[in-house]
Scaffold this motif. Structure first.
Motif: not given
Ligand code: ZN
Length: 276
Positions: A20-21, A51-53, A63-65, A121-124
């Motif tokens: 969250g930072k 967002l979270n680890l 995981n970043l915005d 990319q998080t989605a991939h």
């Protein structure tokens, strides 16, 4: 080398300071580690919210915005420490330093530089070359004894070698393979496909137990990380066979001694008397 429990301990230690930072600033002191850092690494991290680890095998995933994940692997000698911005001093082998919006510094230190950082990319993520060939996580609910049995049946290698294959199961590692095989009474030189369903069930149960115990041991050291050195992820374990060559086997009623042999270049510790 950090194994899965150490990486999991690092993840749990980082959650309170990073989740969250915002990454206010990142300093990069060389071009890369095992591989070059991604282009515009500093710039792309600036101002991103974490967002979270999470973790996949021995990879830490921040995981970043805006749809990207910062992937971190500690390699052979990677260490992470948490400090306060006001008292932070750069140390030898600090290669990347992250500054959070809450006046915390996270320093990545790696003397041998076998570690890795990438932005994916998080989605991939699951299709990425680092991840697409990885087998199931040891704690994955979908990894049932039957699934594990079917995976082991396909392997011609000895069971010890099969357990180190990240395509079969991730994160067991050399130490925990010896420990889990001893716990389940399975000889490390037995061929993987000779294991019965009951053997597979027993072994999976012991893999989970030895990893869980190590994660708990790591977790109990986390409070120490409030100390100024703030180092995460390395802690003392009690092993039953690993590193105990010629010691007495501690299986109840067993008079055997722990043996050490090299399998595929890695040390295997086991007891000939109670592992069949
Ligand atoms: Zn024994």
């Amino acid at each position: 080398m950090p194994e899965l429990p150490e990486v999991e301990t690092v993840r749990r230690g980082l959650i309170p300071v990073l989740e969250g930072k915002i990454l206010r600033e990142t300093e990069v002191y060389r071009d890369g580690l095992r591989y070059p850092f991604p282009p515009l690494f500093r710039e792309r991290l600036k101002g991103r919210k974490i967002l979270n680890l999470t973790r996949r095998a021995k990879y830490l995933l921040l995981n970043l915005d805006e749809g990207y994940t910062l992937v971190i692997h500690l390699g052979m000698s990677g260490r992470i420490r948490i400090e306060d911005t006001v008292s932070f001093m750069l140390q030898k082998h600090d290669h990347v330093v992250f500054y959070s919006n809450e006046n915390k510094v996270i320093a990545y230190n790696d003397a041998r530089r076998f570690g890795l950082m990438d932005l994916v990319q998080t989605a991939h993520l699951t299709d990425h070359p680092l991840f697409r060939h990885l087998g199931p996580e040891p704690f994955d609910d979908n990894l049932t004894p039957t699934v594990f049995y079917e995976l082991l049946k396909k392997r011609q290698h000895s069971i010890k070698i099969a357990l180190l294959d990240q395509k079969l199961i991730v994160g067991v590692g050399n130490i925990y393979a010896s420990e889990a095989l001893w716990g389940s009474g399975i000889h490390p030189f037995r061929s993987s496909h000779s294991l019965t369903l009951k053997d597979a069930e027993n072994l999976l149960d012991h893999i989970r137990k030895v990893l869980q115990r190590a994660i708990m041991a790591g977790g109990s050291t986390l409070k120490d990380h409030q100390q100024p050195d703030g180092k995460l992820g390395y802690f003392q374990h009690q092993f039953a066979v690993y590193g105990r060559h010629l010691a007495d086997c501690t299986t109840e009623g067993c008079a055997g001694k722990i043996k050490k042999e090299i399998q595929a270049g890695r040390s295997t510790f086991y007891c000939d008397a109670c592992q069949k």
